[in-house]
Design a protein around this motif. Structure first.
Motif, PDB file in Angstrom:
ATOM      1  N   THR A 304       0.829  -1.215   0.000  1.00  0.00           N
ATOM      2  CA  THR A 304       0.000   0.000   0.000  1.00  0.00           C
ATOM      3  C   THR A 304       0.862   1.264   0.000  1.00  0.00           C
ATOM      4  O   THR A 304       0.468   2.285  -0.561  1.00  0.00           O
ATOM      5  CB  THR A 304      -0.957   0.009   1.215  1.00  0.00           C
ATOM      6  N   ASP A 305       2.049   1.189   0.623  1.00  0.00           N
ATOM      7  CA  ASP A 305       2.877   2.401   0.697  1.00  0.00           C
ATOM      8  C   ASP A 305       3.450   2.780  -0.671  1.00  0.00           C
ATOM      9  O   ASP A 305       3.974   3.882  -0.837  1.00  0.00           O
ATOM     10  CB  ASP A 305       4.005   2.219   1.724  1.00  0.00           C
ATOM     11  N   LEU A 306       3.360   1.860  -1.639  1.00  0.00           N
ATOM     12  CA  LEU A 306       3.802   2.213  -3.002  1.00  0.00           C
ATOM     13  C   LEU A 306       2.612   2.464  -3.924  1.00  0.00           C
ATOM     14  O   LEU A 306       2.790   2.634  -5.130  1.00  0.00           O
ATOM     15  CB  LEU A 306       4.719   1.120  -3.559  1.00  0.00           C
ATOM     16  N   GLN A 307       1.405   2.513  -3.351  1.00  0.00           N
ATOM     17  CA  GLN A 307       0.224   2.831  -4.181  1.00  0.00           C
ATOM     18  C   GLN A 307       0.304   4.247  -4.769  1.00  0.00           C
ATOM     19  O   GLN A 307       0.109   4.426  -5.979  1.00  0.00           O
ATOM     20  CB  GLN A 307      -1.027   2.591  -3.331  1.00  0.00           C
ATOM     21  N   PRO A 308       0.635   5.278  -3.953  1.00  0.00           N
ATOM     22  CA  PRO A 308       0.719   6.617  -4.573  1.00  0.00           C
ATOM     23  C   PRO A 308       1.802   6.707  -5.665  1.00  0.00           C
ATOM     24  O   PRO A 308       1.519   7.242  -6.757  1.00  0.00           O
ATOM     25  CB  PRO A 308       0.989   7.543  -3.383  1.00  0.00           C
ATOM     26  N   PRO A 309       3.024   6.171  -5.439  1.00  0.00           N
ATOM     27  CA  PRO A 309       4.000   6.182  -6.539  1.00  0.00           C
ATOM     28  C   PRO A 309       3.489   5.436  -7.784  1.00  0.00           C
ATOM     29  O   PRO A 309       3.747   5.851  -8.923  1.00  0.00           O
ATOM     30  CB  PRO A 309       5.223   5.485  -5.943  1.00  0.00           C
ATOM     31  N   MET A 310       2.757   4.336  -7.583  1.00  0.00           N
ATOM     32  CA  MET A 310       2.225   3.585  -8.725  1.00  0.00           C
ATOM     33  C   MET A 310       1.232   4.437  -9.507  1.00  0.00           C
ATOM     34  O   MET A 310       1.219   4.431 -10.747  1.00  0.00           O
ATOM     35  CB  MET A 310       1.566   2.287  -8.225  1.00  0.00           C
ATOM     36  N   VAL A 311       0.397   5.183  -8.790  1.00  0.00           N
ATOM     37  CA  VAL A 311      -0.589   6.032  -9.478  1.00  0.00           C
ATOM     38  C   VAL A 311       0.136   7.102 -10.308  1.00  0.00           C
ATOM     39  O   VAL A 311      -0.245   7.383 -11.450  1.00  0.00           O
ATOM     40  CB  VAL A 311      -1.580   6.648  -8.463  1.00  0.00           C
ATOM     41  N   ALA A 312       1.204   7.680  -9.745  1.00  0.00           N
ATOM     42  CA  ALA A 312       1.968   8.689 -10.508  1.00  0.00           C
ATOM     43  C   ALA A 312       2.526   8.055 -11.784  1.00  0.00           C
ATOM     44  O   ALA A 312       2.463   8.650 -12.876  1.00  0.00           O
ATOM     45  CB  ALA A 312       3.104   9.249  -9.656  1.00  0.00           C
ATOM     46  N   ASP A 369       0.776  13.573   2.653  1.00  0.00           N
ATOM     47  CA  ASP A 369       1.339  12.663   3.657  1.00  0.00           C
ATOM     48  C   ASP A 369       2.663  12.152   3.110  1.00  0.00           C
ATOM     49  O   ASP A 369       3.107  12.585   2.031  1.00  0.00           O
ATOM     50  CB  ASP A 369       0.355  11.531   4.033  1.00  0.00           C
ATOM     51  N   LEU A 370       3.276  11.216   3.831  1.00  0.00           N
ATOM     52  CA  LEU A 370       4.634  10.786   3.456  1.00  0.00           C
ATOM     53  C   LEU A 370       4.726  10.217   2.034  1.00  0.00           C
ATOM     54  O   LEU A 370       5.484  10.702   1.193  1.00  0.00           O
ATOM     55  CB  LEU A 370       5.104   9.751   4.497  1.00  0.00           C
ATOM     56  N   ARG A 371       3.958   9.166   1.755  1.00  0.00           N
ATOM     57  CA  ARG A 371       4.105   8.520   0.417  1.00  0.00           C
ATOM     58  C   ARG A 371       3.428   9.346  -0.662  1.00  0.00           C
ATOM     59  O   ARG A 371       3.775   9.243  -1.844  1.00  0.00           O
ATOM     60  CB  ARG A 371       3.536   7.098   0.448  1.00  0.00           C
ATOM     61  N   ALA A 372       2.429  10.167  -0.268  1.00  0.00           N
ATOM     62  CA  ALA A 372       1.850  11.112  -1.220  1.00  0.00           C
ATOM     63  C   ALA A 372       2.928  12.105  -1.646  1.00  0.00           C
ATOM     64  O   ALA A 372       2.994  12.522  -2.806  1.00  0.00           O
ATOM     65  CB  ALA A 372       0.680  11.841  -0.583  1.00  0.00           C
ATOM     66  N   GLY A 373       3.803  12.461  -0.697  1.00  0.00           N
ATOM     67  CA  GLY A 373       4.914  13.360  -1.018  1.00  0.00           C
ATOM     68  C   GLY A 373       5.834  12.723  -2.055  1.00  0.00           C
ATOM     69  O   GLY A 373       6.264  13.366  -3.025  1.00  0.00           O
ATOM     70  N   ALA A 374       6.129  11.424  -1.858  1.00  0.00           N
ATOM     71  CA  ALA A 374       6.974  10.710  -2.828  1.00  0.00           C
ATOM     72  C   ALA A 374       6.303  10.685  -4.195  1.00  0.00           C
ATOM     73  O   ALA A 374       6.952  10.846  -5.242  1.00  0.00           O
ATOM     74  CB  ALA A 374       7.222   9.288  -2.338  1.00  0.00           C
ATOM     75  N   CYS A 375       4.990  10.532  -4.186  1.00  0.00           N
ATOM     76  CA  CYS A 375       4.217  10.513  -5.431  1.00  0.00           C
ATOM     77  C   CYS A 375       4.341  11.855  -6.159  1.00  0.00           C
ATOM     78  O   CYS A 375       4.527  11.891  -7.388  1.00  0.00           O
ATOM     79  CB  CYS A 375       2.770  10.188  -5.083  1.00  0.00           C
ATOM     80  N   MET A 376       4.269  12.953  -5.403  1.00  0.00           N
ATOM     81  CA  MET A 376       4.389  14.290  -6.028  1.00  0.00           C
ATOM     82  C   MET A 376       5.770  14.470  -6.639  1.00  0.00           C
ATOM     83  O   MET A 376       5.911  15.039  -7.723  1.00  0.00           O
ATOM     84  CB  MET A 376       4.166  15.397  -4.982  1.00  0.00           C
ATOM     85  N   VAL A 377       6.794  13.989  -5.933  1.00  0.00           N
ATOM     86  CA  VAL A 377       8.157  14.107  -6.460  1.00  0.00           C
ATOM     87  C   VAL A 377       8.274  13.330  -7.780  1.00  0.00           C
ATOM     88  O   VAL A 377       8.814  13.834  -8.773  1.00  0.00           O
ATOM     89  CB  VAL A 377       9.192  13.585  -5.419  1.00  0.00           C
ATOM     90  N   ILE A 378       7.709  12.129  -7.807  1.00  0.00           N
ATOM     91  CA  ILE A 378       7.799  11.302  -9.024  1.00  0.00           C
ATOM     92  C   ILE A 378       7.051  11.976 -10.175  1.00  0.00           C
ATOM     93  O   ILE A 378       7.554  12.065 -11.301  1.00  0.00           O
ATOM     94  CB  ILE A 378       7.238   9.884  -8.746  1.00  0.00           C
ATOM     95  N   ALA A 379       5.843  12.477  -9.883  1.00  0.00           N
ATOM     96  CA  ALA A 379       5.070  13.150 -10.938  1.00  0.00           C
ATOM     97  C   ALA A 379       5.828  14.379 -11.445  1.00  0.00           C
ATOM     98  O   ALA A 379       5.881  14.644 -12.655  1.00  0.00           O
ATOM     99  CB  ALA A 379       3.697  13.552 -10.393  1.00  0.00           C
ATOM    100  N   ALA A 380       6.459  15.116 -10.512  1.00  0.00           N
ATOM    101  CA  ALA A 380       7.199  16.328 -10.903  1.00  0.00           C
ATOM    102  C   ALA A 380       8.392  15.977 -11.785  1.00  0.00           C
ATOM    103  O   ALA A 380       8.707  16.699 -12.746  1.00  0.00           O
ATOM    104  CB  ALA A 380       7.668  17.062  -9.641  1.00  0.00           C
TER     105      ALA A 380
END
Ligand code: EPU
Length: 418
Positions: A304-312, A369-380
């Motif tokens: 689940t903690d890699l769900q936001p990066p996967m969505v990006a 949140d934490l992994r949402a932050g990682a997701c934003m970095v990946i999308a950026a």
């Protein structure tokens, strides 16, 4: 206000080294309270959750010495209290591990309910049920969890939901409890195994960690020693996703490839090349990628903690992909931020439908949140133009030197304080 400024569009290339696992280390830093002696822990990441937790165990009487950037010596021979600091506890989820550890060592614990990322209700009923099965009395008075373990002893615990936190917390409480504990339907995450390995290397008798039945024979005392924390599965995954989203080629070092199998299998399905060595993984994304559907699950399922990066990543892939969140009720708040970058994501309960393949555009977004932050970095990193990310305290909780690591891979990223 601090911000990350990322100019996207550069494929990542090169090598990155993964730090020690946050979710193992936050439990091990509480587990040291059970040890009547001096412990040296290596491979501790320099992240804010670690700093908060070290501060918290110091206020309980632990003597902590930093030997180098990632190694700490901790002496818990003389703990002074079983009452945890209220404000500090609320800053993080893992403060709940103080309950199990203090119960085991001091026979009592007063700990406020935990804080941490907000993705819907995060009950701790299974932790409490476990403590009660070990003979403890647990009350909540004036907003503080008060656990009385005067009659702590081994017992039978069946977890109604697979919970990482409850599994580890019950293990902590049971390690020194007289008699045998059997925990069924236990979580199998790598950090559950790492905490058991840490405790066993200090003299505990825990068998079965990594399976769904864990058996603990209480021992009288834990002795000191040296232990190295495992590499961070989620940080490794985050760099795998950043590489894929930028269509890059990166060698990710200091990983345990077995922990990454669910991600690697999805990457292969998407047409991304994944090469596994003994303790490294190379990710190469140089062909058009395929859309996929993913459901998050407890380990060994997709984390689940890699769900936001996967969505990006899926936002960069042509076609409609479906992601189902199988662990948390409400872990898609961040998709509103991705929408600002031109993503088209529809969320209905635990399901997100991603219409991918639209060029992402730089925007002003925040880490929710934490992994949402990682997701934003990946999308950026994958977007054209400049993205500004705020609320960096979330990212700082779990990613060591993220700006330096991404810059070394060729990313145009800097941190500013306005
Ligand atoms: N649950 C209950 N009752 C409980 C405990 C959990 O119903 O007493 C439910 C939760 O509501 C959730 C599910 O069980 O639906 C799983 O929760 P779990 O207890 O496994 O989560 P956790 O221990 O609070 C850890 C990680 C999280 C990660 C989850 C799931 C730590 C400090 N946190 O949380 O990591 O998402 O396991 O793998 O280890 C992160 O690192 O960003 C993070 C949020």
């Amino acid at each position: 206000m601090e911000k990350l400024i990322i100019k996207g569009g550069q494929p990542l290339h090169g090598e990155v080294c993964i730090s020690g696992a946050k979710n193992a280390v936050v439990a091990i830093l509480c587990a040291v309270l059970l040890v009547d002696g001096e412990v040296t822990i290596e491979n501790i990441p320099d992240i804010s959750d670690v700093r908060v937790l070290i501060d918290m165990i110091e206020t309980l009487g632990a003597k902590v010495t930093r030997l180098d950037i990632s190694t700490y010596k901790i002496d818990c021979s003389n703990l002074s209290t079983y009452v945890a600091d209220v404000e500090k506890s609320k800053k993080m989820r893992a403060s709940y591990y103080l309950i199990g550890a203090l119960l085991g060592r001091m026979g009592r614990a007063h700990v406020p309910p935990p804080g941490g990322c907000n993705f819907g209700t995060r009950p701790i009923d299974q932790h409490i049920k476990g403590f009660e099965s070990l003979g403890c009395k647990v009350d909540i008075r004036n907003g503080i969890i008060e656990a009385d373990g005067a009659e702590l002893r081994g017992g039978q615990v069946y977890l109604d939901v697979v919970s990482v936190g409850a599994t580890i917390n019950i293990m902590l409480a049971a390690a020194l409890a007289p008699g045998n504990t059997v925990m069924e339907n236990a979580a199998k995450e790598p950090h559950v195994v790492d905490v058991a390995n840490f405790l066993n290397s200090m003299g505990a008798n825990i068998r079965g960690a990594g399976t769904d039945v864990i058996k603990i024979k209480g021992v009288e005392k834990l002795h000191g020693g040296t232990y190295a924390v495992i590499p961070d599965q989620i940080e490794a995954g985050t760099y795998m996703f950043a590489t894929a989203a930028t269509r890059g080629d990166v060698l990710i070092k200091n990983v345990i490839p077995k922990h990454m199998e669910a991600v690697s299998a999805k990457f292969v399905e998407m047409g991304i090349e994944v090469w596994e060595g003994d303790d490294e993984i190379r990710v190469v994304a140089n062909k058009p990628l395929n859309k996929v559907n993913v459901k998050t699950l407890p380990y060994p399922g997709f984390p689940t903690d890699l769900q936001p990066p996967m969505v990006a990543l899926l936002a960069t892939v042509d076609g409609t992909s479906i992601v189902t969140e199988g662990v948390w009720d409400n872990r898609y708040q961040y998709t509103a931020e991705l929408d600002k970058m031109g993503c088209r994501i529809t969320v209905d309960g635990r399901v997100a439908v991603i219409e991918g393949g639209r060029q992402l555009q730089g925007a002003q977004v925040k880490a929710t949140d934490l992994r949402a932050g990682a997701c934003m970095v990946i999308a950026a990193l994958a977007a054209t133009g400049v993205t500004e990310i705020t609320e960096l305290r979330h990212i700082d909780r779990g990613y060591e030197r993220i700006v330096e690591k991404l810059s070394a891979l060729g990313a145009d990223i800097k941190r500013i304080d306005e």
